[in-house]
Motif scaffolding. Structure first.
Motif, short mmCIF file in Angstrom:
data_model
loop_
_atom_site.label_atom_id
_atom_site.label_comp_id
_atom_site.label_asym_id
_atom_site.label_seq_id
_atom_site.Cartn_x
_atom_site.Cartn_y
_atom_site.Cartn_z
N LEU A 1 30.54 90.73 15.56
CA LEU A 1 30.54 92.35 15.78
C LEU A 1 31.18 92.58 16.95
O LEU A 1 32.14 93.42 17.00
CB LEU A 1 29.38 93.07 15.59
N LEU A 2 31.00 91.91 18.18
CA LEU A 2 31.60 92.00 19.36
C LEU A 2 33.10 91.57 19.31
O LEU A 2 33.96 91.97 20.02
CB LEU A 2 30.89 91.19 20.59
N ASP A 3 33.17 90.37 18.50
CA ASP A 3 34.52 89.87 18.59
C ASP A 3 35.29 90.89 17.61
O ASP A 3 36.57 91.03 17.99
CB ASP A 3 34.65 88.65 17.73
N LEU A 4 34.84 91.58 16.79
CA LEU A 4 35.52 92.45 15.92
C LEU A 4 36.01 93.85 16.38
O LEU A 4 37.08 94.23 16.71
CB LEU A 4 34.95 92.86 14.58
N LEU A 5 34.98 94.24 17.21
CA LEU A 5 35.06 95.42 18.06
C LEU A 5 35.53 95.78 19.64
O LEU A 5 35.92 96.75 19.85
CB LEU A 5 33.51 96.43 17.86
N SER A 6 35.29 94.49 19.98
CA SER A 6 35.59 94.50 21.52
C SER A 6 36.31 93.27 21.71
O SER A 6 35.66 92.40 22.63
CB SER A 6 34.46 94.69 22.48
N PRO A 7 37.32 92.87 21.27
CA PRO A 7 37.78 91.33 21.23
C PRO A 7 38.13 90.86 22.52
O PRO A 7 38.24 89.74 23.07
CB PRO A 7 38.96 91.43 20.24
N GLY A 8 38.70 91.96 23.44
CA GLY A 8 39.20 91.30 24.83
C GLY A 8 38.42 91.57 26.00
O GLY A 8 38.77 91.06 27.06
N GLU A 9 37.19 92.23 25.58
CA GLU A 9 36.41 92.66 26.87
C GLU A 9 34.90 92.50 26.42
O GLU A 9 34.43 92.56 25.50
CB GLU A 9 36.54 93.98 27.11
N PRO A 10 34.19 91.99 27.65
CA PRO A 10 32.62 91.92 27.30
C PRO A 10 32.09 93.37 27.03
O PRO A 10 32.53 94.20 27.58
CB PRO A 10 32.24 91.31 28.69
N ALA A 11 30.96 93.31 26.38
CA ALA A 11 30.51 94.66 25.99
C ALA A 11 29.02 94.92 26.55
O ALA A 11 28.38 93.82 27.11
CB ALA A 11 30.41 94.81 24.45
N ARG A 12 28.49 95.99 26.34
CA ARG A 12 27.09 96.24 26.81
C ARG A 12 26.47 96.17 25.61
O ARG A 12 27.04 96.54 24.35
CB ARG A 12 26.94 97.59 27.42
N VAL A 13 25.09 95.76 25.86
CA VAL A 13 24.40 95.52 24.64
C VAL A 13 22.79 95.70 24.80
O VAL A 13 22.15 95.45 25.80
CB VAL A 13 24.49 93.87 24.26
N PHE A 14 22.27 96.35 23.74
CA PHE A 14 21.13 96.79 23.83
C PHE A 14 20.36 96.43 22.59
O PHE A 14 20.65 96.42 21.55
CB PHE A 14 20.67 98.43 23.90
N GLY A 15 19.22 95.83 22.70
CA GLY A 15 18.31 95.08 21.60
C GLY A 15 16.89 95.69 21.92
O GLY A 15 16.36 95.55 22.98
N THR A 16 16.03 95.83 20.86
CA THR A 16 14.69 96.19 20.60
C THR A 16 13.93 95.31 19.88
O THR A 16 14.37 94.87 18.93
CB THR A 16 14.44 97.75 20.40
N SER A 17 12.88 94.88 20.31
CA SER A 17 11.73 94.12 19.70
C SER A 17 12.28 92.70 18.92
O SER A 17 12.90 92.06 19.70
CB SER A 17 11.25 94.88 18.38
N SER A 18 12.53 92.58 17.62
CA SER A 18 13.08 91.32 17.00
C SER A 18 14.62 91.53 17.58
O SER A 18 15.30 90.22 17.63
CB SER A 18 12.84 91.26 15.62
N GLY A 19 15.35 92.55 17.43
CA GLY A 19 16.58 92.68 17.92
C GLY A 19 16.88 92.10 19.40
O GLY A 19 17.94 91.81 19.70
N ALA A 20 15.73 92.41 20.14
CA ALA A 20 16.03 91.91 21.64
C ALA A 20 15.80 90.41 21.75
O ALA A 20 16.50 89.90 22.64
CB ALA A 20 14.76 92.62 22.37
N VAL A 21 15.38 89.94 20.63
CA VAL A 21 15.37 88.49 20.56
C VAL A 21 16.78 87.93 20.43
O VAL A 21 17.12 86.90 21.25
CB VAL A 21 14.07 88.01 19.85
N ALA A 22 17.25 88.53 19.35
CA ALA A 22 18.49 87.94 19.06
C ALA A 22 19.62 88.11 20.27
O ALA A 22 20.44 87.35 20.56
CB ALA A 22 19.00 88.71 17.75
N ALA A 23 19.46 89.38 20.98
CA ALA A 23 20.27 89.64 21.94
C ALA A 23 20.07 88.57 23.21
O ALA A 23 21.16 88.37 23.73
CB ALA A 23 19.82 91.23 22.40
N LEU A 24 18.85 88.37 23.55
CA LEU A 24 18.71 87.37 24.41
C LEU A 24 19.22 86.06 24.21
O LEU A 24 19.67 85.16 25.10
CB LEU A 24 17.32 87.21 24.88
#
Length: 327
Positions: free
Chosen positions: A85-108
């Motif tokens: 999704l980052l590659d699709l929506l922000s291909p040229g720039e690093p993005a900010r990300v928030f994850g909560t609970s199990s989503g935070a595990v994937a984000a880490l």
């Protein structure tokens, strides 16, 4: 503000449904639990005043269908979905990300695997019990949940899970607090999760689940519960219930047995914000982030409410998230 635009992204073994709203640098929101992208409905528009906000249903949840409905789930694959999704929506720039609970595990995991794609990461109560000194106790909890799920069904397994999450394991030293966070007090007995506003439950409604599971309003908003909710909230509650067997049967065991690369996280800690709910002290979901904050020396930021503060305190939660994202 106009409504979000939506799309579908083909990834390995699944098709992800995502939504985008707002303008500005990309902010990817990764949900936890069984709620999917709808978990962010109450905060996404406010965040979209500063960011292009992307939300999505994780694979196997809601509108993101698996090719093989019985496929086992892996944290690394969920993290790779977020990367696509980052590659699709922000291909040229690093993005900010928030994850909560199990989503935070994937984000880490995404941060450790592809730090070049993340400018700043805020994680709220990732249930990384493998980092804790008493990890063996939590492995036993997961085994009990799994056995109960297969032998007795969903709701008995949820009850076992909720009871285990309430318990204060103790033994973890308190973290240094971030400048914007209040000093941490010693763990206390776990308070009841703060309930979201809800209609009065029917006499035969099920008891309220504890943190990392849907709220009582969501559980009770089933056709046989005798509770009326606004159409959007009722639809969200129905979808949450439909996702529960998948969440308990495959997400919980895979994500709560995941062991992060703590050494790698330490090297990347300058772009990582570890957060917990003010009302979560003493509960299991609080402890891994607190432990990591002390280990990494980052400090621990406190958000309003408990593990489900995103639902119970959406406006205040969104304000805290904006501050944490800005650094």
């Amino acid at each position: 503000m106009t409504g979000p635009t939506s799309g579908d992204l083909r990834v390995h073994g699944a098709t992800l449904h995502y939504e985008v709203r707002g303008r500005g640098p990309l902010l990817l929101l990764i949900p936890g639990g069984s709620g999917g992208a709808a978990a962010f409905d109450q905060v996404a528009d406010d965040l979209a005043t500063a960011y292009t906000v992307a939300t999505y249903d994780p694979r196997g949840m809601s509108r993101s269908a698996l090719d093989d409905p019985e496929a086992e789930q892996r944290v690394a694959e969920h993290a790779d979905d977020a990367l696509r999704l980052l590659d699709l929506l922000s291909p040229g720039e690093p993005a900010r990300v928030f994850g909560t609970s199990s989503g935070a595990v994937a984000a880490l995991h995404l941060l450790t695997a592809r730090p070049d794609r993340i400018e700043r990461l805020v994680v709220h109560e990732p249930p990384l019990v493998e980092v804790l000194p008493d990890a063996s106790e939590h492995r036993a909890l997961l085994a009990r949940v799994r056995e109960t799920f297969h032998a007795e069904g969903l709701m008995p397994a949820m009850a076992v899970f909720a009871e285990g999450l309430k318990k204060d394991g103790g033994g973890a030293a308190g973290p240094k607090t971030a400048p914007e966070a209040e000093p941490r007090t010693e763990p206390k007995a776990a308070p009841d999760a703060e309930p979201e506003p809800e209609p009065k439950a029917a006499p035969n409604a099920e008891p309220k689940p504890e943190p990392t599971v849907p709220s009582r309003a969501e559980v009770n908003a089933r056709p046989d519960a005798g509770v009326e909710l606004p159409p959007q909230a009722a639809a969200r509650a129905e979808q949450t219930m439909a996702n529960l067997p998948y969440f308990v049967g495959r997400i919980v065991p895979a994500f709560m047995s995941y062991a992060p690369d703590v050494t790698r996280l330490e090297a990347l800690s300058d772009r990582l914000v570890l957060a917990c709910g003010e009302d979560s002290r003493g509960e299991l979901p609080y402890r891994p982030a607190a432990f990591l904050a002390e280990r990494l020396g980052t400090g621990l930021v406190h958000f309003p409410g408990g593990h489900t503060g995103l639902t119970t305190h959406p406006a205040e939660f969104g304000d805290h998230l904006l501050k944490a994202l800005h650094g």
